[in-house]
Design a protein around this motif. Structure first.
Motif, PDB file in Angstrom:
ATOM      1  N   ARG A 131      37.806  52.922  42.227  1.00 19.11           N
ATOM      2  CA  ARG A 131      37.048  54.039  42.850  1.00 19.11           C
ATOM      3  C   ARG A 131      35.705  53.545  43.378  1.00 19.11           C
ATOM      4  O   ARG A 131      35.243  53.965  44.423  1.00 19.11           O
ATOM      5  N   VAL A 161      44.752  44.396  40.908  1.00 17.24           N
ATOM      6  CA  VAL A 161      44.151  44.799  39.620  1.00 17.24           C
ATOM      7  C   VAL A 161      44.019  43.618  38.655  1.00 17.24           C
ATOM      8  O   VAL A 161      43.032  43.539  37.910  1.00 17.24           O
ATOM      9  N   ARG A 177      37.939  64.363  41.120  1.00 10.17           N
ATOM     10  CA  ARG A 177      38.596  63.214  41.730  1.00 10.17           C
ATOM     11  C   ARG A 177      39.554  63.651  42.825  1.00 10.17           C
ATOM     12  O   ARG A 177      40.217  64.672  42.702  1.00 10.17           O
ATOM     13  N   THR A 182      40.315  49.879  35.316  1.00 11.12           N
ATOM     14  CA  THR A 182      40.667  49.455  36.678  1.00 11.12           C
ATOM     15  C   THR A 182      40.539  50.643  37.641  1.00 11.12           C
ATOM     16  O   THR A 182      40.179  50.462  38.803  1.00 11.12           O
ATOM     17  N   GLY A 183      40.784  51.873  37.147  1.00 15.45           N
ATOM     18  CA  GLY A 183      40.604  53.057  37.990  1.00 15.45           C
ATOM     19  C   GLY A 183      39.154  53.182  38.451  1.00 15.45           C
ATOM     20  O   GLY A 183      38.874  53.412  39.632  1.00 15.45           O
ATOM     21  N   ARG A 210      51.638  60.490  40.107  1.00 15.57           N
ATOM     22  CA  ARG A 210      51.050  59.629  39.070  1.00 15.57           C
ATOM     23  C   ARG A 210      51.903  59.659  37.799  1.00 15.57           C
ATOM     24  O   ARG A 210      52.075  58.639  37.135  1.00 15.57           O
ATOM     25  N   PHE A 255      44.784  49.825  32.280  1.00 18.33           N
ATOM     26  CA  PHE A 255      45.317  48.479  32.551  1.00 18.33           C
ATOM     27  C   PHE A 255      45.795  47.919  31.232  1.00 18.33           C
ATOM     28  O   PHE A 255      45.076  48.046  30.247  1.00 18.33           O
ATOM     29  N   LEU A 294      50.597  53.373  42.499  1.00 19.16           N
ATOM     30  CA  LEU A 294      49.905  52.225  41.915  1.00 19.16           C
ATOM     31  C   LEU A 294      49.533  51.225  42.999  1.00 19.16           C
ATOM     32  O   LEU A 294      50.310  50.987  43.921  1.00 19.16           O
ATOM     33  N   ILE A 335      46.450  54.770  48.940  1.00 14.56           N
ATOM     34  CA  ILE A 335      47.430  54.589  47.844  1.00 14.56           C
ATOM     35  C   ILE A 335      46.964  55.359  46.617  1.00 14.56           C
ATOM     36  O   ILE A 335      47.732  56.084  45.972  1.00 14.56           O
ATOM     37  N   MET A 336      45.677  55.239  46.296  1.00 14.01           N
ATOM     38  CA  MET A 336      45.133  55.935  45.119  1.00 14.01           C
ATOM     39  C   MET A 336      45.180  57.449  45.299  1.00 14.01           C
ATOM     40  O   MET A 336      45.558  58.182  44.388  1.00 14.01           O
ATOM     41  N   GLY A 349      48.377  58.865  44.577  1.00 14.26           N
ATOM     42  CA  GLY A 349      48.799  58.783  43.177  1.00 14.26           C
ATOM     43  C   GLY A 349      49.719  57.616  42.881  1.00 14.26           C
ATOM     44  O   GLY A 349      50.305  57.544  41.803  1.00 14.26           O
ATOM     45  N   GLN A 351      51.598  43.075  34.824  1.00 16.69           N
ATOM     46  CA  GLN A 351      50.176  43.160  34.433  1.00 16.69           C
ATOM     47  C   GLN A 351      50.010  42.843  32.946  1.00 16.69           C
ATOM     48  O   GLN A 351      49.047  42.198  32.530  1.00 16.69           O
ATOM     49  N   ARG A 359      49.365  48.478  33.617  1.00 15.83           N
ATOM     50  CA  ARG A 359      50.207  49.614  33.979  1.00 15.83           C
ATOM     51  C   ARG A 359      51.611  49.186  34.374  1.00 15.83           C
ATOM     52  O   ARG A 359      52.428  50.029  34.699  1.00 15.83           O
TER      53      ARG A 359
HETATM   54  P1  AMP Z   1      42.918  55.999  36.676  1.00 14.24           P
HETATM   55  O1  AMP Z   1      41.472  56.270  36.858  1.00 14.24           O
HETATM   56  O2  AMP Z   1      43.191  54.991  35.588  1.00 14.24           O
HETATM   57  O3  AMP Z   1      43.729  57.246  36.517  1.00 14.24           O
HETATM   58  O4  AMP Z   1      43.429  55.293  38.028  1.00 14.24           O
HETATM   59  C1  AMP Z   1      43.342  55.951  39.270  1.00 14.24           C
HETATM   60  C2  AMP Z   1      44.251  55.280  40.290  1.00 14.24           C
HETATM   61  O5  AMP Z   1      43.837  53.914  40.469  1.00 14.24           O
HETATM   62  C3  AMP Z   1      45.714  55.167  39.888  1.00 14.24           C
HETATM   63  O6  AMP Z   1      46.450  56.359  40.184  1.00 14.24           O
HETATM   64  C4  AMP Z   1      46.163  53.989  40.743  1.00 14.24           C
HETATM   65  O7  AMP Z   1      46.292  54.357  42.100  1.00 14.24           O
HETATM   66  C5  AMP Z   1      44.958  53.055  40.642  1.00 14.24           C
HETATM   67  N1  AMP Z   1      45.044  52.175  39.459  1.00 14.24           N
HETATM   68  C6  AMP Z   1      44.200  52.157  38.398  1.00 14.24           C
HETATM   69  N2  AMP Z   1      44.541  51.218  37.519  1.00 14.24           N
HETATM   70  C7  AMP Z   1      45.661  50.618  38.025  1.00 14.24           C
HETATM   71  C8  AMP Z   1      46.514  49.572  37.558  1.00 14.24           C
HETATM   72  N3  AMP Z   1      46.293  48.951  36.386  1.00 14.24           N
HETATM   73  N4  AMP Z   1      47.559  49.222  38.352  1.00 14.24           N
HETATM   74  C9  AMP Z   1      47.785  49.808  39.534  1.00 14.24           C
HETATM   75  N5  AMP Z   1      47.029  50.830  40.025  1.00 14.24           N
HETATM   76  C10 AMP Z   1      45.970  51.223  39.276  1.00 14.24           C
END
Ligand code: AMP
Length: 214
Positions: free
Chosen positions: A36, A64, A160, A31-32, A171, A85, A58, A52-53, A56, A91, A87
Motif C-alpha cells: 500500500r 513480495v 481501504r 507485505t500488505g 480475497r 506473508f 495476490l 491487482i490489489m 483482491g 513464499q 500467502r
Molecule cells: P493485506 O493488507 O495483508 O490484506 O494485503 C492487501 C493486498 O496486498 C492483498 O489482497 C494482495 O493483493 C497484496 N498482498 C499482501 N501480501 C501479499 C502476499 N504475501 N502475497 C501476495 N499478495 C499480497
C-alpha cells in the motif's frame, strides 16, 4: 522469536501484530502495508500492483519475497511478526530459506480462525487512522467519540480500496485456494498453533501470548 500470523482477510492479523509490537518490541512485517505504501507513493512497483490489489488478487511471489528479503537485512533483535506473508507455498519455502540464511528460524505459526460471515461484517466496517494506521471497526472498536485516534490523536480516517464486498469475495477465494494449504504445510512441520480469532481483541491477544510464552 519469529512468528507468522496466518488467517483470512479480516481475521485481525494486523491488529494483533500492532499489539505485539507495542508489548514485546517485535518488528511487524506486513507485505500488505509495504505494497500500500508503494502504491500511494506511486513507485513503479506500486503502480504495477495497484489494480491487482484493488481487485483482491495476490501480487507475484517474486515481488513480495523481494520486499521481505530487504526487511530481513535490518535489525531483528526483537524478532519478526510476519503479517500477511507468506500467502503461497513458494513464499513459505522462500521464508524458510531466508530465515536460515540469517541464522534464525520460525518459532510459531498462529492460525487465526474466523468464519466467513464474521469476516465480511468486520471488513465492511473497518477503517484505519490515516496517520498511524491504527485499525478501527464500527462495531468492535469504534473511532472514539471525540473523533481522535486513541493511539496518535489523528483526526483523519480512511477505508481501504479493497475493503468492499466484491474484492473481499476474491480475497477470500485467493485465501482458500493459495494460502490455506499453508495450514497443512506448517502443521506437518509441527509449527502450527490454531486459535479462535472471533473473540474480543484482548481475549485473542491473551491466547497468542499464551502460545508465545509456552
Ligand atoms: P493485506 O493488507 O495483508 O490484506 O494485503 C492487501 C493486498 O496486498 C492483498 O489482497 C494482495 O493483493 C497484496 N498482498 C499482501 N501480501 C501479499 C502476499 N504475501 N502475497 C501476495 N499478495 C499480497
Amino acid at each position: 522469536m519469529n512468528i507468522i500470523l496466518l488467517g483470512p482477510p479480516g481475521a485481525g492479523k494486523g491488529t494483533q501484530a500492532r499489539k505485539l509490537v507495542a508489548e514485546r518490541g517485535m518488528v511487524q512485517l506486513s507485505t500488505g502495508d509495504m505494497l500500500r505504501e508503494a502504491k500511494s507513493s506511486g513507485t513503479e512497483m506500486g503502480n504495477k500492483v495497484a489494480a491487482i490489489m484493488d481487485a483482491g488478487q495476490l501480487v507475484t511471489d517474486e515481488i513480495v519475497i523481494g520486499l521481505i528479503e530487504e526487511k530481513l537485512e535490518g535489525d531483528h533483535a526483537g524478532g519478526f511478526i510476519f503479517d500477511g506473508f507468506p500467502r503461497t507455498l513458494p513464499q513459505a519455502d522462500a521464508l524458510g530459506e531466508l530465515l536460515a540464511k540469517h541464522g534464525t528460524t520460525l518459532d510459531a505459526v498462529i492460525e487465526m480462525r474466523v468464519d466467513d460471515e464474521a469476516l465480511v461484517a468486520r471488513i465492511t466496517a473497518r477503517s484505519t487512522c490515516a496517520s498511524c494506521g491504527e485499525v478501527y471497526n464500527d462495531q468492535m472498536k469504534p473511532i472514539p467519540d471525540d473523533g481522535k485516534c486513541a493511539n496518535c490523536g489523528g483526526t483523519e480516517f480512511k477505508r481501504r480500496a479493497d475493503d468492499n464486498e466484491e474484492s473481499l469475495r476474491t480475497r477470500l477465494m485467493e485465501y482458500y485456494k493459495k494460502t490455506s494449504p499453508l495450514i497443512g504445510y506448517y502443521y506437518a512441520k509441527g509449527d502450527l498453533s490454531p486459535i479462535n480469532g472471533l473473540g474480543e481483541i484482548d481475549v485473542v491477544a491473551k491466547a497468542i501470548s499464551k502460545i508465545l510464552d509456552a
